[in-house]
Design a protein around this motif. Structure first.
Motif, PDB file in Angstrom:
ATOM      1  N   ASN A 238       8.315  10.187 -14.078  1.00 47.43           N
ATOM      2  CA  ASN A 238       7.453  11.082 -14.840  1.00 47.43           C
ATOM      3  C   ASN A 238       6.562  10.265 -15.758  1.00 47.43           C
ATOM      4  O   ASN A 238       6.929   9.979 -16.894  1.00 47.43           O
ATOM      5  N   ALA A 239       5.405   9.892 -15.252  1.00 45.62           N
ATOM      6  CA  ALA A 239       4.489   9.087 -16.046  1.00 45.62           C
ATOM      7  C   ALA A 239       3.961   9.936 -17.206  1.00 45.62           C
ATOM      8  O   ALA A 239       3.754  11.144 -17.045  1.00 45.62           O
ATOM      9  N   ALA A 240       3.775   9.319 -18.364  1.00 47.01           N
ATOM     10  CA  ALA A 240       3.261  10.036 -19.534  1.00 47.01           C
ATOM     11  C   ALA A 240       1.912  10.662 -19.198  1.00 47.01           C
ATOM     12  O   ALA A 240       1.134  10.106 -18.407  1.00 47.01           O
ATOM     13  N   ALA A 241       1.641  11.816 -19.799  1.00 48.58           N
ATOM     14  CA  ALA A 241       0.424  12.569 -19.458  1.00 48.58           C
ATOM     15  C   ALA A 241      -0.843  11.786 -19.772  1.00 48.58           C
ATOM     16  O   ALA A 241      -1.881  11.982 -19.128  1.00 48.58           O
ATOM     17  N   ASP A 242      -0.761  10.879 -20.761  1.00 44.95           N
ATOM     18  CA  ASP A 242      -1.977  10.132 -21.117  1.00 44.95           C
ATOM     19  C   ASP A 242      -2.083   8.796 -20.378  1.00 44.95           C
ATOM     20  O   ASP A 242      -2.923   7.968 -20.694  1.00 44.95           O
ATOM     21  N   SER A 243      -1.233   8.590 -19.373  1.00 44.59           N
ATOM     22  CA  SER A 243      -1.347   7.334 -18.620  1.00 44.59           C
ATOM     23  C   SER A 243      -2.389   7.481 -17.505  1.00 44.59           C
ATOM     24  O   SER A 243      -2.779   8.586 -17.145  1.00 44.59           O
ATOM     25  N   VAL A 244      -2.838   6.356 -17.006  1.00 48.70           N
ATOM     26  CA  VAL A 244      -3.784   6.361 -15.880  1.00 48.70           C
ATOM     27  C   VAL A 244      -3.092   5.719 -14.683  1.00 48.70           C
ATOM     28  O   VAL A 244      -2.427   4.693 -14.813  1.00 48.70           O
ATOM     29  N   LEU A 245      -3.243   6.366 -13.536  1.00 45.92           N
ATOM     30  CA  LEU A 245      -2.595   5.888 -12.315  1.00 45.92           C
ATOM     31  C   LEU A 245      -3.637   5.510 -11.271  1.00 45.92           C
ATOM     32  O   LEU A 245      -4.731   6.081 -11.228  1.00 45.92           O
ATOM     33  N   LEU A 246      -3.282   4.553 -10.446  1.00 42.34           N
ATOM     34  CA  LEU A 246      -4.050   4.302  -9.227  1.00 42.34           C
ATOM     35  C   LEU A 246      -3.474   5.259  -8.189  1.00 42.34           C
ATOM     36  O   LEU A 246      -2.318   5.131  -7.784  1.00 42.34           O
ATOM     37  N   LEU A 247      -4.287   6.235  -7.793  1.00 43.82           N
ATOM     38  CA  LEU A 247      -3.782   7.323  -6.944  1.00 43.82           C
ATOM     39  C   LEU A 247      -4.043   7.101  -5.458  1.00 43.82           C
ATOM     40  O   LEU A 247      -3.302   7.577  -4.609  1.00 43.82           O
ATOM     41  N   GLY A 248      -5.135   6.415  -5.150  1.00 40.35           N
ATOM     42  CA  GLY A 248      -5.482   6.275  -3.733  1.00 40.35           C
ATOM     43  C   GLY A 248      -6.338   5.056  -3.475  1.00 40.35           C
ATOM     44  O   GLY A 248      -7.098   4.616  -4.346  1.00 40.35           O
ATOM     45  N   ILE A 249      -6.183   4.506  -2.270  1.00 44.95           N
ATOM     46  CA  ILE A 249      -7.007   3.379  -1.830  1.00 44.95           C
ATOM     47  C   ILE A 249      -7.405   3.653  -0.387  1.00 44.95           C
ATOM     48  O   ILE A 249      -6.562   4.063   0.416  1.00 44.95           O
ATOM     49  N   GLY A 250      -8.657   3.454  -0.071  1.00 47.72           N
ATOM     50  CA  GLY A 250      -9.105   3.587   1.309  1.00 47.72           C
ATOM     51  C   GLY A 250      -9.944   2.381   1.703  1.00 47.72           C
ATOM     52  O   GLY A 250     -10.800   1.942   0.936  1.00 47.72           O
ATOM     53  N   GLU A 251      -9.663   1.832   2.881  1.00 47.83           N
ATOM     54  CA  GLU A 251     -10.395   0.645   3.332  1.00 47.83           C
ATOM     55  C   GLU A 251     -10.924   0.886   4.735  1.00 47.83           C
ATOM     56  O   GLU A 251     -10.305   1.601   5.523  1.00 47.83           O
ATOM     57  N   SER A 252     -12.055   0.270   5.041  1.00 47.27           N
ATOM     58  CA  SER A 252     -12.603   0.398   6.397  1.00 47.27           C
ATOM     59  C   SER A 252     -13.557  -0.755   6.678  1.00 47.27           C
ATOM     60  O   SER A 252     -13.893  -1.527   5.781  1.00 47.27           O
ATOM     61  N   SER A 253     -13.971  -0.833   7.933  1.00 46.80           N
ATOM     62  CA  SER A 253     -14.969  -1.823   8.345  1.00 46.80           C
ATOM     63  C   SER A 253     -16.136  -1.083   8.998  1.00 46.80           C
ATOM     64  O   SER A 253     -15.930  -0.081   9.676  1.00 46.80           O
ATOM     65  N   ASP A 254     -17.347  -1.600   8.793  1.00 44.38           N
ATOM     66  CA  ASP A 254     -18.550  -0.967   9.362  1.00 44.38           C
ATOM     67  C   ASP A 254     -18.683  -1.208  10.863  1.00 44.38           C
ATOM     68  O   ASP A 254     -19.235  -0.387  11.577  1.00 44.38           O
TER      69      ASP A 254
END
Lengths: 397, 265
Positions: A238-254
């Protein structure tokens, strides 16, 4: 993906050494770009130079790492209690359980450029005091940070051109999730050098004026330098409400071209989509997009198409490169820090230097700062070789 | 804590080693190792213009990546990849530094675009149409191990196949004197979460304090010692012999990497 906690972070760029100055200049919509007077460079362009870098001295036991890039890393590590926070993390998790993931595109290549000017006139040899491994080599900055912080976990440099330090978050996340480590010092460090200044100039991609992302009259990038660091950790239940999280990462190639983006931004769209999927979010959940927004004709056009095809024309977005310049391999980490500041302070930074937004770009580009609750931010970084990465930061559910 | 994956395709190229079957014969002791300059094939995957501009690292990386994927019958289009190299294209780097040291500082835009560490990964993506994620790493002498750790983490976490391509090539003088890599060497591994028909072994990797393995053959040990990607040789030796065993690979100064090999029989 499992969200990761942004424990501590810091950044040093031409808009500020440390977070307080950086935030103040974002609030004031100031640009740090100035006419290029770097080294002996004779190109008509503007750069984002960090003041005082060459006055920094590395600790005596690490003197082999002396070069502008590592000095910039050292300068940034000293800000905002970051070194102390890393030591606390090392104490909490164990030195072997903290990894180092540094994005860079040119590391300390300036050292080699200078050495080539000082070659022996007869033998052609480089000066005897020139060190390759601890300055020029891409790993040098990761190795410097690792030794400076006395960390003993996996360490690596991520070298995907201008997406490098965004993708560093991806490497860190994989290793934390795989259970190899519990925390990661993620960052990006790139410093001014002749290779990038003359290189982008040779491709006619540098603007003579300060860059104007998304402007109808935009005509290229302004190169900047920066060091930005984020201490990521396994998030508590249960992260504190005022914390910031890394929620998602997306990677790709052209899969399209070495130095030009896909015209419709297919790779960029794929990266943003993958980040949303990893975060289990819908496009409408994103409050603000920090664009890659370099200020070249083709980059901004392709990114705008990718953004509108996924988010439609209403999600506020801007590029902060009019303020910081394009800090290349450090841009992903620098803009991750700016995204985190945006969330903590409810500030969507307007894109400075842009006067008339290109009417053919349909993304909702904001020129003026907006003060509004900003719970989730998507940040884009794209690079040569057609490499793309999107990060999503946000508050806990 | 260990990471697991199956080796389902291999590609090797280096001095006196022209492909995996030939390298396997040498490493298994069925053939004598005869060091000779590495012969890098023309990258037929690339369009003519790109083919002309591609340097030695691109030729090397594409050749081994192609060998590993075609051996496994793997379609690269949706295949994630991890490229890892200690230094990228040394010849291209020399040309740029040379040009920047002269009056005028005229540098070739193509050389600049090719100077990025991820050039080989970019060309692989362009040549095969691969739009999946591709990461590009450098860990100086530990680059192979850094790549293997990243690729095996990715297999474990994402549950999908990953192509690892680790490759190094030499610098010309004067950089050669400061970074004396003698030649080019590369290894590619298709790593999969499940056993496939083409899988040769299951790997279980972990970080360790044990001392690292050396090659018994002096010429192969010299290769292992002198080119970072060749730090993979003790692992390749076990794979070539089809033997169960444990290879301890040189990694960072503070740790080594142990890989347990269980052949698929």
């Amino acid at each position: 993906m499992k969200p990761l906690l942004v424990n501590t972070f810091t950044a040093s760029s031409c808009i500020g050494t440390g977070l307080a100055a950086t935030f103040e200049n974002l609030v004031g919509q100031h640009s740090g770009l100035k006419r290029c007077a770097f080294e002996t460079v004779d190109i008509e362009t503007h750069v984002g130079e960090v003041p005082g870098v060459d006055a920094v001295r590395l600790p005596q036991n690490l003197h082999k790492f002396e070069c502008r890039n590592n000095r910039l890393a050292e300068l940034a590590l000293q800000q905002d209690g970051f070194l102390q926070a890393v030591q606390q993390a090392a104490g909490r998790w164990g030195r072997r359980r903290v990894g180092v993931f540094m994005g860079t595109s040119t590391a300390g290549i300036l050292q080699t450029e200078l050495a080539y000017r000082a070659r022996d006139p007869v033998s052609g040899a480089l000066p005897s005091n020139f060190e390759y491994g601890t300055t020029h080599n891409s790993f040098s900055v990761a190795d410097y940070v690792r030794q400076r912080c006395r960390l003993e976990g996996p360490a690596v440099a991520i070298c995907c051109a201008c997406a490098s330090s965004a993708k560093a978050f991806g490497s860190a996340r994989r290793m934390i999730e795989a259970g190899l480590i519990d925390a990661a010092l993620v960052g990006g460090v790139d410093s001014l050098c002749l290779t990038t200044l003359y290189g982008f100039h040779s491709l006619q991609l540098t603007s003579p004026a300060p860059c104007r992302p998304f402007d109808v009259a935009r005509d290229g990038i302004s190169i900047g330098e920066a060091a930005a660091f984020v201490l990521l950790e396994r998030a508590p239940q249960n992260a504190a409400a005022d914390s910031v999280l890394l929620l998602g990462i997306g990677e790709s190639s052209d899969a399209y071209h070495m130095s030009a983006p896909h015209p419709e931004g297919l790779g960029a769209r794929r990266a943003m989509q993958a980040a949303l999927q990893a975060a289990q979010l819908e496009p409408g959940d994103i409050d603000y997009i920090n664009l890659h927004g370099t200020g070249t004709l083709s980059n901004d056009r392709s990114e705008s198409q990718a953004v509108t095809s996924l988010f439609g024309p209403t999600t506020p977005c801007s590029s902060t490169k009019g303020a910081t310049g394009h800090t290349l391999g450090a841009a992903g980490a620098l803009e991750a820090v700016i995204s985190t500041l945006a969330i903590q302070n409810g500030l969507m930074p307007g894109g400075v230097r842009t006067s008339t937004i290109d009417p053919t770009l349909m993304a909702h580009y904001i020129k003026d700062n907006r003060r509004a609750p900003t719970s989730r931010v998507l940040s884009n970084s794209f690079g040569f070789g057609g490499t793309n990465c999107s990060l999503i930061f946000g508050r806990p559910e | 804590m260990s990471l697991s994956a199956y080796v389902s395709g291999l590609g090797v190229l280096g001095p006196g080693l022209s492909n995996w079957p030939q390298a396997a014969a040498v490493l298994a002791g069925r053939a004598v190792y005869a060091p000779a300059p590495a012969v890098l094939p023309t990258p037929t995957l690339l369009a003519a213009a790109e083919r002309r501009r591609s340097g030695r690292v691109v030729k090397l990386a594409l050749a081994i990546a192609l060998e590993a994927t075609s051996q496994a019958g793997e379609d690269p289009t949706e295949l994630a990849s991890v490229f890892s190299s200690s230094g990228g294209d040394g010849h291209n780097c020399h040309e740029l530094c040379q040009a920047l040291s002269l009056a005028g500082r005229e540098i070739s835009p193509t050389r600049f675009a090719n100077s990025v560490h991820n050039a080989a990964a970019g060309y692989w993506s362009i040549a095969t149409g691969a739009m999946a994620e591709s990461n590009v790493l450098c860990a100086f002498d530990a680059s192979f191990n850094a790549g293997l750790l990243e690729a095996m983490s990715q297999v474990a976490v994402d549950g999908a196949a990953v192509l690892l391509v680790a490759y190094d090539s030499e610098y010309p003088q004067p950089l050669h004197a400061k970074r004396p890599l003698p030649d080019a060497f590369g290894v590619a591994m298709l790593l999969t979460p499940q056993r496939r028909a083409t899988s040769s072994a299951r790997l279980d990797a972990m970080l360790t304090d044990e001392s690292f393995d050396r090659m018994a053959d002096p010429a192969l040990e010299e290769l292992r010692r002198s080119i970072p990607a060749a730090r993979s040789l003790p692992l390749l030796r076990l794979l070539a012999r089809g033997e169960a065993g444990r290879a301890v690979l040189e990694y960072l100064d503070v740790s080594r990497m142990a890989v347990q090999v269980a052949p698929c029989t």
